[in-house]
Design a protein around this motif. Structure first.
Motif, short mmCIF file in Angstrom:
data_model
loop_
_atom_site.label_atom_id
_atom_site.label_comp_id
_atom_site.label_asym_id
_atom_site.label_seq_id
_atom_site.Cartn_x
_atom_site.Cartn_y
_atom_site.Cartn_z
N PHE A 243 0.83 -1.20 0.00
CA PHE A 243 0.00 0.00 0.00
C PHE A 243 0.87 1.26 0.00
O PHE A 243 0.71 2.15 -0.83
CB PHE A 243 -0.93 -0.02 1.22
CG PHE A 243 -1.72 1.23 1.39
CD1 PHE A 243 -2.79 1.51 0.55
CD2 PHE A 243 -1.40 2.15 2.39
CE1 PHE A 243 -3.53 2.67 0.70
CE2 PHE A 243 -2.13 3.31 2.54
CZ PHE A 243 -3.20 3.58 1.70
N ILE B 277 4.02 1.62 -0.81
CA ILE B 277 4.84 1.76 -2.02
C ILE B 277 3.99 2.26 -3.18
O ILE B 277 4.38 3.18 -3.90
CB ILE B 277 5.53 0.43 -2.38
CG1 ILE B 277 6.58 0.09 -1.31
CG2 ILE B 277 6.21 0.51 -3.73
CD1 ILE B 277 7.19 -1.27 -1.43
N VAL B 278 2.79 1.68 -3.35
CA VAL B 278 1.96 2.08 -4.49
C VAL B 278 1.51 3.54 -4.36
O VAL B 278 1.62 4.31 -5.32
CB VAL B 278 0.74 1.13 -4.64
CG1 VAL B 278 -0.24 1.67 -5.67
CG2 VAL B 278 1.20 -0.25 -5.06
N VAL B 279 1.04 3.91 -3.18
CA VAL B 279 0.59 5.30 -2.99
C VAL B 279 1.73 6.27 -3.25
O VAL B 279 1.60 7.24 -4.01
CB VAL B 279 0.04 5.50 -1.55
CG1 VAL B 279 -0.22 6.97 -1.28
CG2 VAL B 279 -1.22 4.70 -1.35
N ALA C 146 4.49 5.77 -4.89
CA ALA C 146 4.97 5.71 -6.27
C ALA C 146 4.07 6.54 -7.18
O ALA C 146 4.56 7.31 -8.02
CB ALA C 146 5.03 4.26 -6.75
#
Lengths: 330, 234
Positions: free
Chosen positions: A48, A50-52, A54
């Motif tokens: 979560f 990392i995706v946010v 990124a």
């Protein structure tokens, strides 16, 4: 009474600010933040975060470029000049809007801001909307990345451009009767403060746009992060039995994944067994209405209009996409 | 302290914290855990634009009539700063195997220039050719005769699916950012798969065969390794 409340609030905000500063500074001596709870090592929380992060790190430069471009248009391009570029005819205006991305390649996050500026400058709704919907896809960078991702398969690229063009023009004509679609903008309180120099005015507009759109971008990234963390893509593929369903499911996936239009082709090409037109629908629906972009829309337009826009995008692409699967036999 | 009541102050502070955050992630190399290196110039450009916003903000600070902060605007600063807090608290590493499972591992890949791989000087480790997963998948798709039956050495992390004789060796491929990371994988036949832990980084030495258009490595040796500095493939 009210004043006291505000004082307390101010203190809270101040303390959070200082707290943030300390935490960020703490990144310098990376390693020890005290006892990091095992909770944060949980792979779901890792994914979560990392995706946010990124999505934000990827999009923020483009948002900033968009805000700067928007500031430049506001200060340097007069309304007469803009009206010369966009003819009064709604259809022609939409056609020109769809291809404007070739000159202004801003991705789907940055160009909402540019589109808003164009609309404020008096561009017809059809032209502004067509630019907003089509430019993330019909621009050199996206076209090139689509070519590479699909091993230079021309029919995928042409399909993507055509589907985008037709839907963008159709949707903007359908919605062009709506006037007064922009949200009231409280942040622009001193737009007409002429004590500022031109450069200062550009940056002033850019800053307002950044602070306003930035928070919608964060909310969008969080929503996309939640989806990417908890839902499996395989489920979508398994559910997409027939042609109509495959287009529909890939559209939903495009909305939920919230990828940048510069990159979505690579993800689309990894769905090896899906029909071509469902992949094209994925690559058209995503940049036009993914979670992040939709939340940016809701920061720009009035609620009713956002709803109309999202519904028309979804069904136009669905109908055209399904038609494509039958005509193209791909 | 009047200044702490002003909205301008918090706007400047928010921009400043983002500048710090971008600068630190860039300077410490942490940025590559999130986005493709190709986009670093854009990050630098973004950083410069933010710096200019900040400088001009400070210059204007005294000129303007300042508005006091309201509940609504303080909420928006908190939203803008939330991701930074999240990163500082969670301290994320790289995408774990869980993400590979959710995304579905691709064992086919075509979007790479195959001639570049053939021309490139490829390092050898003994008899084994050092190739990465993307290179192998590209060769399988475009020039299968160049890879079929060849001994290779490949790095990746272990992704197991309840089968004791084989696992999938995985690396994430990033086009723009970690949100679009696509897990690329190669099946590895290895009799001691049960002893390998999920998610650990290994180097596989073995023969690469093509079965039904997909590569399979018959492992001769597997060594545990450290996670490489370039965690992702680009």
């Amino acid at each position: 009474m009210k004043k006291e409340k505000e004082n307390v609030l101010n203190r809270i905000v101040l303390i959070t600010g200082v707290f943030f500063l300390l935490l960020v500074l703490n990144l310098w001596n990376s390693g020890n933040l005290g006892v990091i709870p095992q909770l944060f090592k949980n792979p779901r929380i890792q994914v979560f975060t990392i995706v946010v992060t990124a999505i934000l790190l990827e999009a923020i430069p483009f948002i900033l470029i968009g805000t700067l471009l928007s500031g430049l248009i506001e200060v340097f391009v007069s309304e007469e000049k803009i009206k010369k570029v966009f003819p009064p005819n709604r259809f022609l205006s939409a056609v020109i809007g769809s291809f404007l991305g070739v000159i202004f390649p801003v991705c789907s996050c940055g160009n909402v801001i540019v589109a808003k500026r164009l609309l404020k400058k008096g561009v017809d709704t059809s032209g502004g909307l067509a630019y907003m919907l089509a430019s993330p896809i019909i621009n050199p960078i996206t076209i090139f990345s689509t070519l590479v991702a699909f091993s230079y398969s021309l029919h995928i690229v042409m399909g993507r451009i055509l589907l985008t063009f037709i839907s963008a023009v159709a949707i903007s004509l359908m919605l062009s009767k709506n006037k007064d679609i922009l949200k009231e903008d409280t942040a622009e309180y001193c737009t007409h403060n002429h004590n500022l120099s031109k450069t200062e005015r550009i940056f002033h507009h850019a800053e307002n746009d950044f602070l306003l759109m930035g928070r919608y971008l964060v909310l969008g990234a969080i929503a996309a992060g939640i989806f990417q963390t908890f839902i499996s893509r395989e489920v979508f593929i398994a559910l997409s039995g027939n042609k109509v369903l495959s287009v529909f499911m890939m559209q939903i996936l495009g909305i939920l994944l919230s990828l940048c239009s510069f990159a979505d082709a690579f993800v689309a090409s990894s769905f090896v067994n899906m029909p071509s037109f469902s992949k094209i629908a994925f690559m058209v629906t995503g940049p036009m209405m993914n979670i992040t972009v939709s939340i940016l829309y809701s920061g720009t337009f009035k609620k009713r209009f956002v709803l109309k826009l999202l519904i028309s995008v979804f069904f136009t692409v669905l109908i055209l996409g399904v038609a494509g699967t039958f005509i193209g036999r791909m | 302290m009047e200044v702490f009541k002003k909205r301008d102050f918090y706007q400047a502070l928010t921009i400043f914290i983002w500048i710090l955050f971008l600068f630190i992630t860039l300077a410490t190399g942490k940025l590559q855990a999130y986005i493709n290196k190709r986009f670093f110039p854009f990050t630098i450009l973004g950083l410069l634009i933010l710096l200019m916003l900040f400088v001009i903000k400070l210059k204007r600070f005294k000129k303007e009539e300042k508005e006091n902060i309201t509940i609504q605007s303080s909420l928006s600063f908190i939203v803008l700063l939330f991701p930074i807090l999240l990163v500082v608290v969670v301290r994320p590493g790289s995408l774990p195997g869980l993400a590979a499972g959710k995304r579905g591992i691709s064992q086919e890949f075509a979007g790479e220039n195959v001639m570049e791989i053939l021309k490139a000087q490829i390092e050898m480790e003994g008899q084994y050719k050092k190739l990465n997963i993307k290179q192998i998948l590209t060769l399988v798709k475009n020039k299968p005769e160049e890879i079929d039956g060849k001994p290779v050495a490949v790095e990746g992390f272990v992704f197991k699916q309840n089968v004791s004789e084989k696992f999938i060796l995985v690396r994430f491929l990033i086009t723009c950012c970690a949100a679009d990371a696509t897990p690329l994988g190669i099946e590895v036949l290895y009799s001691n798969t049960g002893e390998l832990k999920q998610d650990i980084w290994v180097k596989v030495y073995g023969q690469c065969r093509i079965e039904e258009g997909k590569p399979v490595i018959i492992a001769e040796e597997i060594k545990e390794t450290q996670q490489p500095t370039d965690v992702y493939l680009y």
